[in-house]
Design a protein around this motif. Structure first.
Motif: not given
Length: 513
Positions: A228-231, A237-252
């Motif tokens: 989970q930490q690796r993911t 990083k994807q959120v930082e580059y705008g590829v993913a949203i912060d909600a995805d990171a918050s869920q993890i």
């Protein structure tokens, strides 16, 4: 002056008659009143059902093969059954416990006490001989002899020596029934200690298996945390580059925090298991080294013995202890019966008295007596007959307790057999689920490499797979634990040990100090 012929002949006739009467009483004393104990009948061998193999024996074409466990009907239960798990650390731990366990040491000491009680009781069947000697300074007056003369006073030393003997003929066997009851109570104490012995070994094995499962669960949980930490790092990083949203990171992050939180209760349970192992082996927890059991280091026994019910009742310590109480209650009926009948005894004494120590060697100072006595209850207000009825009622109660103990044992064996069958099916189902989760994870990984799936999908697939691994570990632990429980339910094999209750040199030294 020698005795007259008439007195001499009379004495000879009296002695001959006494000897003949004594011989007759001893012949009568060969039997004891009350019921002679008979062991309860062995049960039908269909008291529980034994199958030949555990369910879950998987065919060769199955993608999750599972080793089956064979049931050997009427198989011998080895005394060192714990060795079937093939763990040297477990073997060493049990050896240490059998030497240092204070609970087992206390039971052994109480057993020796019960053995001495039997020895003391048997002494009542032998003649009792006592000896005494003494010297006293006395002042006597004529008043004691009816002489009313104040000047008739004498002060003297009195030397005495006396030997006396008595013998209870035990015509109706009261003493023998009391000895029988004491012996039955000794048997009860012995089987109680044997039950402690069997339970101690099983508790150590079960706790070691529990710790092994907890260590596996902790390792798997730590792998989930790392995954989970690796993911999370990748998604961040994807959120930082705008590829993913912060909600995805918050869920993890939320799931990672929950997984980390689940790790501490597992560590707590492992600590409790290790401390329990320390106590069971007779060591303070602070001085006990964690053996670090792991489930992969234990071997699942491929063949399990199953005693038939008729053999089980002659093997399980708790059943044998209950039977010993039935025997003691049966002997109590004989004691109560004998209490209603006369009691006969004979006794004799020989003594010498003199005014000086040298007078004791003079035959003229000799005194002797010999005689027989009989006593019988004439009126006790119904107390003795009430005790007899109470003894019979107690016998009925202990017999019912014995049957209840036997039925409980049959139930435990049956439960163990059914549990092992269920455990095999459950483990196979969990392994199938883990295999499916593994295939799904492989598919998602391939899609992520091709760019057709997100890391969120990979995270979810990895989490599902790791969860199934935890379930497989739990199922394996249950199967190992229930295998050990079957050995305990069958009696633990103590009858195949040389001397399971032998005291160690250290224990003997502690008792003698």
């Amino acid at each position: 002056m020698p005795p007259t012929p008439i007195l001499w002949i009379g004495a000879r006739v009296w002695r001959a008659g006494a000897l003949a009467g004594l011989a007759g009483l001893l012949l009568i004393g060969g039997c004891a009143v009350g019921p002679d104990y008979a062991r309860p009948d062995a049960p039908d061998d269909q008291a529980y059902k034994v199958d030949g193999v555990t369910a879950g024996s998987i065919s060769d074409d199955d993608d999750t093969p599972l080793d089956a466990q064979m049931f050997e009907r009427a198989g011998a239960v080895r005394a060192d059954w714990y060795r079937v798990f093939e763990s040297e650390r477990l073997d060493a731990l049990i050896k240490r416990a059998l030497t240092d366990s204070p609970t087992l040491a206390a039971g052994r000491a109480r057993l020796k006490s019960a053995q001495e009680a039997v020895t003391a009781g048997k002494a009542a069947l032998l003649p009792q001989v006592d000896a005494s000697a003494g010297v006293s300074r006395q002042r006597a007056s004529g008043i004691e002899l009816g002489i009313d003369d104040p000047s008739f006073i004498n002060t003297f030393n009195l030397y005495q020596g006396r030997v006396s003997a008595s013998y209870d003929l035990d015509i109706f066997g009261k003493t023998r029934r009391q000895i029988e009851q004491t012996q039955a109570r000794l048997d009860f104490a012995r089987f109680e200690v044997l039950n402690t012995y069997v339970t101690l070994i099983n508790n150590i094995v079960a706790t070691a298996i529990a710790e092994a499962g907890l260590n596996a669960a902790i390792d798997t949980t730590q792998q989930i945390i790392d995954s989970q930490q690796r993911t999370l790092d990748i998604v961040a990083k994807q959120v930082e580059y705008g590829v993913a949203i912060d909600a995805d990171a918050s869920q993890i992050r939320t799931r990672l925090a929950r997984t980390r939180a689940s790790l501490e209760p597992l560590r707590k349970q492992r600590t409790i298991a290790v401390n329990r192992l320390a106590v069971l082996t007779g060591a303070p927890p602070g001085q006990f080294e964690d053996p670090q059991f792991h489930i992969d280091e234990l071997t699942l026994p491929a063949t399990l013995p199953v005693s038939v019910p008729s053999a089980l009742v002659r093997q399980r310590p708790d059943i044998l202890a209950a039977e010993a109480m039935v025997h003691a209650a049966s002997a109590q009926i004989g004691i109560a019966d004998a209490s209603l009948l006369p009691n006969f005894s004979i006794g004799a004494s020989y003594s010498r008295e003199g005014l000086s120590l040298g007078d004791l060697s003079d035959p003229i100072t000799a005194l002797w007596q010999i005689g027989a006595s009989a006593s019988a209850p004439l009126f006790a207000g119904g107390r003795l007959r009430a005790r007899k009825r109470a003894a019979r009622d107690e016998y009925v109660a202990t017999l019912a307790d014995y049957r209840a103990t036997a039925l409980t044992a049959f139930g435990e064996v049956s439960n163990s057999l059914r549990s092992l069958e269920s455990d095999a099916r459950a483990l196979h189902a969990q392994q199938t689920a883990a295999a499916q989760a593994q295939r799904n994870l492989d598919t998602v990984r391939a899609r992520v490499r091709n760019g057709s799936a997100s890391y969120i999908s990979l995270y979810t697939a990895e989490e599902q797979y790791q969860d199934t691994l935890l379930d497989v570990t739990d199922a394996r632990v249950t199967r190992y634990r229930d295998s050990a429980e079957l050995f305990r339910a069958l009696g633990g094999g103590w009858w195949n040990a040389n001397d399971p209750l032998a005291m160690t040199d250290a224990a003997q030294a502690a008792l003698s100090d």
